[in-house]
Design a protein around this motif. Structure first.
Motif, PDB file in Angstrom:
ATOM      1  N   MET A  76     -18.016  -0.378  19.738  1.00 30.10           N
ATOM      2  CA  MET A  76     -19.433  -0.104  20.009  1.00 30.10           C
ATOM      3  C   MET A  76     -20.100  -1.385  20.501  1.00 30.10           C
ATOM      4  O   MET A  76     -20.243  -2.341  19.742  1.00 30.10           O
ATOM      5  N   TYR A 112     -12.389  -1.534  22.588  1.00 27.88           N
ATOM      6  CA  TYR A 112     -11.819  -1.073  21.314  1.00 27.88           C
ATOM      7  C   TYR A 112     -10.319  -1.340  21.245  1.00 27.88           C
ATOM      8  O   TYR A 112      -9.799  -1.830  20.229  1.00 27.88           O
ATOM      9  N   PHE A 156     -19.891   3.458  22.899  1.00 27.03           N
ATOM     10  CA  PHE A 156     -18.468   3.210  22.666  1.00 27.03           C
ATOM     11  C   PHE A 156     -17.777   2.854  23.974  1.00 27.03           C
ATOM     12  O   PHE A 156     -17.934   3.538  24.982  1.00 27.03           O
TER      13      PHE A 156
END
Length: 225
Positions: free
Chosen positions: A103, A95, A90
Motif C-alpha cells: 500500500m 508488494y 495497492f
C-alpha cells in the motif's frame, strides 16, 4: 498473423515492432532489429543495436524496453492549512519486491492516453481525489526509469480546498481501482519521506520540490506574508 504486428492487438495496434527503427538522432547508435515480446496491454520489446564507444570501437548490444505510454502526476496542496492531498493504493510490483503490504502513499497520477498532460492530470485528480483543480503549475518532466521503461512523466502542482471538491474520489471501480484519499500535514509528509513511510519516487520528488522551491519553500512563504 501475429497480434501487434500484422494483426491488431486488444488495443487495435499493429506494427509494434517498428518503434525505433528510424531513429537518427545519435550517430553512435544503429538500430539493427526490433522484436515484439508482449503487447497484452503495454508493450515489451527487445532491440538489437550497434553502439560506437568513446574510443571508436563498435559493439552490438541488446536492450528490453517496456512501453506503457507517458504519464502525469500532480501534488495538491493547501498553503493556508499547510496540507497536501495524497492517495493510498495497492501496488503489486512493490508488494512482491519487499514492501510490507504493497500500500503506497502517492500523488495522483495516470497515463496520458490521447490527452495532453494537463488535461490528463485534471482528469486523474478528479477521479482519484474528487477535486476539480483550477490553475496548475508545470514543475518538470523526467524519465523515471530510463534503463528499461520508456515513460516520460509530467509533474504538476495545484492548490486544492473545500471549493474544489466535487466528489468522493477513489478511482474508477470498473477499472479495478480502490483508492483512499489521504490528507496529510506537509511537515508530516516530509517526515514520512525521511522515515520511509512514503516510498514512491514521484511523490518524494514533488514533496521535496514543494519544500525547496514550491508553495512551502521559505522564499514562497516569505512572499505570502
Amino acid at each position: 498473423m501475429t497480434a501487434g504486428l500484422d494483426e491488431p492487438d486488444r488495443r487495435g495496434r499493429t506494427g509494434l515492432d517498428q518503434a525505433g527503427r528510424d531513429l537518427t538522432g545519435n550517430v553512435r547508435v544503429r538500430v539493427r532489429d526490433v522484436r515484439l515480446l508482449s503487447c497484452n496491454w503495454y508493450v515489451l520489446r527487445t532491440t538489437t543495436f550497434d553502439y560506437r564507444h568513446a574510443d571508436g570501437r563498435w559493439s552490438t548490444q541488446e536492450r528490453e524496453t517496456y512501453d506503457r505510454g507517458n504519464g502525469a502526476t500532480v501534488l495538491l496542496y493547501d498553503v493556508a492549512r499547510r496540507t497536501v492531498l495524497l492517495t493510498r493504493q495497492f501496488r503489486y510490483p512493490a508488494y512482491v519486491n519487499g514492501h510490507a503490504d504493497g500500500m503506497l502513499l502517492e500523488t495522483a497520477a495516470g497515463l496520458l492516453d490521447d490527452e495532453t498532460p494537463e488535461a490528463a492530470i485534471r482528469r486523474e485528480a478528479a477521479e482519484e481525489t474528487g477535486h476539480a483543480i483550477g490553475e496548475v503549475e508545470h514543475v518538470f518532466t523526467v524519465y523515471m526509469s530510463p534503463g528499461s521503461v520508456t515513460e516520460r512523466l509530467h509533474f504538476y502542482a495545484a492548490p486544492y480546498g473545500p471549493t474544489t471538491r466535487t466528489s468522493r474520489g477513489g478511482g474508477i471501480a470498473e477499472e479495478g481501482e480502490d483508492i483512499e484519499v489521504v490528507e496529510l500535514g506537509f511537515d508530516h509528509a516530509l517526515r514520512l519521506v525521511r522515515d520511509g513511510g512514503i516510498a514512491d519516487a514521484k511523490t518524494v520528488m514533488l514533496l521535496q520540490w514543494a519544500a525547496l522551491h514550491g508553495p512551502f519553500s521559505p522564499e514562497t512563504e516569505d512572499l505570502s506574508r
